[in-house]
Design an enzyme around this catalytic site. Structure first.
Site, PDB file in Angstrom:
ATOM      1  N   GLY A 222       0.820  -1.203   0.000  1.00 45.68           N
ATOM      2  CA  GLY A 222       0.000   0.000   0.000  1.00 45.68           C
ATOM      3  C   GLY A 222       0.856   1.256   0.000  1.00 45.68           C
ATOM      4  O   GLY A 222       1.964   1.289  -0.541  1.00 45.68           O
ATOM      5  N   SER A 223       0.358   2.297   0.655  1.00 47.83           N
ATOM      6  CA  SER A 223       1.005   3.614   0.574  1.00 47.83           C
ATOM      7  C   SER A 223       2.346   3.687   1.298  1.00 47.83           C
ATOM      8  O   SER A 223       3.064   4.691   1.137  1.00 47.83           O
ATOM      9  CB  SER A 223       0.067   4.693   1.120  1.00 47.83           C
ATOM     10  OG  SER A 223      -1.004   4.908   0.225  1.00 47.83           O
ATOM     11  N   SER A 224       2.716   2.682   2.081  1.00 47.02           N
ATOM     12  CA  SER A 224       4.066   2.692   2.641  1.00 47.02           C
ATOM     13  C   SER A 224       5.100   2.653   1.518  1.00 47.02           C
ATOM     14  O   SER A 224       6.236   3.101   1.687  1.00 47.02           O
ATOM     15  CB  SER A 224       4.266   1.522   3.614  1.00 47.02           C
ATOM     16  OG  SER A 224       4.115   0.274   2.974  1.00 47.02           O
ATOM     17  N   LYS A 226       5.140   4.493  -0.937  1.00 50.79           N
ATOM     18  CA  LYS A 226       5.416   5.860  -1.392  1.00 50.79           C
ATOM     19  C   LYS A 226       6.783   6.353  -0.932  1.00 50.79           C
ATOM     20  O   LYS A 226       7.290   7.355  -1.462  1.00 50.79           O
ATOM     21  CB  LYS A 226       4.295   6.797  -0.922  1.00 50.79           C
ATOM     22  CG  LYS A 226       2.988   6.570  -1.674  1.00 50.79           C
ATOM     23  CD  LYS A 226       1.826   7.346  -1.081  1.00 50.79           C
ATOM     24  CE  LYS A 226       0.527   7.015  -1.832  1.00 50.79           C
ATOM     25  NZ  LYS A 226      -0.675   7.553  -1.151  1.00 50.79           N
TER      26      LYS A 226
END
Length: 486
Positions: A222-224, A226
């Site tokens: 997921g957004s980790s 990023k």
């Protein structure tokens, strides 16, 4: 007379050398063939029941062999506090005649069983003295108090992992996953009992007895992820922390009938345009996806591989490679940039990403073993800190550090905010590609932000959104405050 003595001496030396060579051949060259011979059941039983060396934490055995007089095997493998350490040690089964591949028992089987090259002379000495060859002692880097705290933090009904590492040298201080299990149930001497226990454990949802999920189960980050996309953006030279970016609530993905939205329940809807550091703190999807498509796959993949993606390693347990595969379209690249599509990561990999940033851009190789000692306590190996890669320069690491502090102080990671020191972190929520309505919930980061020492990663798999975000942030803070207290 002197000639007779000389001849006798030469013959004696020759006989001794021949005997030594024969014993060496049997012990070293032919031993595997002899021991695996189906007719050599006595040797098979002796080897399986031999005294394996202890695995210790802070000098206390968490796995050891004790004499057994109740079965045909001379020794029984015993695991102490197995629920805390089962995924780290793995297990040794006399029924199977081997160690499980997942943990230290398998990774350092040669040393623990006394069969490594460095223990050759111990085996030769034992031949002449008749003494039993003792296996080597393996001391782990784990802090028992932190391991216990991590165990207590994870609810028994959840699939969670907590990792704590010293980002300055790569030492793993805690690595705990649930569900856990009692390794003693698989060290039994009865084949019937072993089979019954294995079947029961295999039926437990989320439990994997033959691999450690912290290093062996890559899942959607997921957004980790990023952290990786942000590195590619900063290194391109086209983006700075205060660069103003469009932040639409959703975008149409090219070559696809899909749209990619920002999280409806977050703060991203407050601003249709915003600086990169604010977008990072609020974990807005659309600007990162558009930046990834503009930069291209190669830039994102290079950033991922600098952190360690697509690379297996041993620490000494085997670490499955996290994957950033080649994308087939811009739509897939956009989803990959926010940790979806085909991108996967192990909990250890996400810990490594945060640790590299905290360590000024230098990624240290994670290490689970402190020392390996022979039966005489002499050091056989003592792993030194090892630089795995220089991921980025110090100034870029400083910018990412600042962005991660913003996540905690004004963004999605507010639950990890400490009144004692600054915490730098990145959260992530990943859709799992099923219809269960559950997510992978992540947080990874380090502290103190102005003098980074420890990296902590918390992840829950298949959890509801609210519970996951609450647990990950609070538990990161608990682990950081505990380890920085020391």
């Amino acid at each position: 007379m002197n000639n007779a003595i000389r001849h006798t001496w030469v013959v004696s030396v020759a006989l001794f050398v021949s005997l030594f060579a024969a014993l060496s051949l049997i012990q070293v060259v032919f031993s595997d063939d002899l021991n695996s011979d189906s007719r050599n059941s006595r040797q098979t039983i002796a080897d399986a029941g031999a005294p394996r060396g202890p695995i210790t934490v802070d000098g206390t055995p968490i796995a050891e062999s004790v004499p057994s007089d109740t079965t045909q095997y001379d020794y029984q493998r015993v695991y102490n506090e197995p629920e805390l350490y089962s995924h780290l040690t793995g297990y040794f089964s006399v029924v199977q005649g081997r160690a499980s591949e997942a943990g230290i028992e398998g990774a350092l089987n040669e040393e623990i069983s006394g069969h490594s090259d460095s223990q050759f002379f111990d085996r030769i000495t034992a031949l002449f003295t008749g003494e039993t060859v003792m296996g080597a002692q393996v001391e782990l880097t784990i802090d028992p108090e932190l391991q216990r705290l991590a165990y207590d933090q994870i609810p028994n009904d959840q699939r969670g992992t907590i990792i704590v590492t010293d980002l300055r040298n790569g030492e793993i201080k805690a690595m705990m996953s649930k569900p856990s299990y009692d390794t003693n149930e698989l060290a039994v001497h009865s084949s019937t009992e072993y089979q019954e226990n294995m079947e029961r454990l295999d039926e437990q949802e989320g439990l994997h007895v033959n691999y450690n999920v912290a290093v062996g189960r890559p899942i959607f980050p997921g957004s980790s992820f990023k952290l990786i996309t942000a590195l590619a953006m900063l290194e391109s030279g086209d983006y700075e922390l205060d660069t103003e970016l469009d932040n639409p609530s959703s975008i149409d993905l090219p070559q696809s009938d899909r749209t990619l939205p920002n999280f409806a329940g977050g703060n991203c809807a407050q601003r249709s345009q915003a600086e990169l550091n604010w977008i990072f703190a609020q974990s807005c999807n659309t600007p990162f996806a558009e930046a990834a498509m503009e930069l291209g796959e190669e830039s994102i993949q290079e950033a991922a591989e600098a952190y360690g993606w697509n690379e297996a390693m041993r620490i000494p347990v085997y670490v499955q490679p996290s994957r950033f595969p080649e994308t087939t379209s811009d739509a897939e690249l956009a989803l990959s940039s926010i940790g979806q599509a085909s991108v996967t990561a192990t909990p250890l990999q996400m810990n490594m990403a945060a640790a590299a940033i905290g360590n000024g851009g230098t990624l240290m190789k994670p290490q689970l073993v402190d020392t390996v000692r022979g039966s005489d306590l002499q050091i056989l190996s003592n792993p030194e800190p090892e630089v795995l890669n220089d991921v980025m320069d110090e100034s870029t690491a400083g910018e990412l550090n600042e962005m991660m502090v913003g996540v905690v102080e004004e963004g999605t990671g507010w639950r990890a905010d400490s009144g004692r020191f600054q915490v730098a972190a990145k959260t992530g929520t990943a859709e799992r590609g099923d219809d269960t309505g559950t997510y992978n919930s992540w947080i990874t980061g380090f502290a103190p932000a102005d003098d980074p020492q420890y990296a902590v990663t918390v992840v829950y798999e298949g959890i509801d959104l609210g519970t996951g975000t609450d647990l990950t942030g609070r538990q990161m803070l608990t682990m950081l405050e505990a380890v920085i207290d020391e």
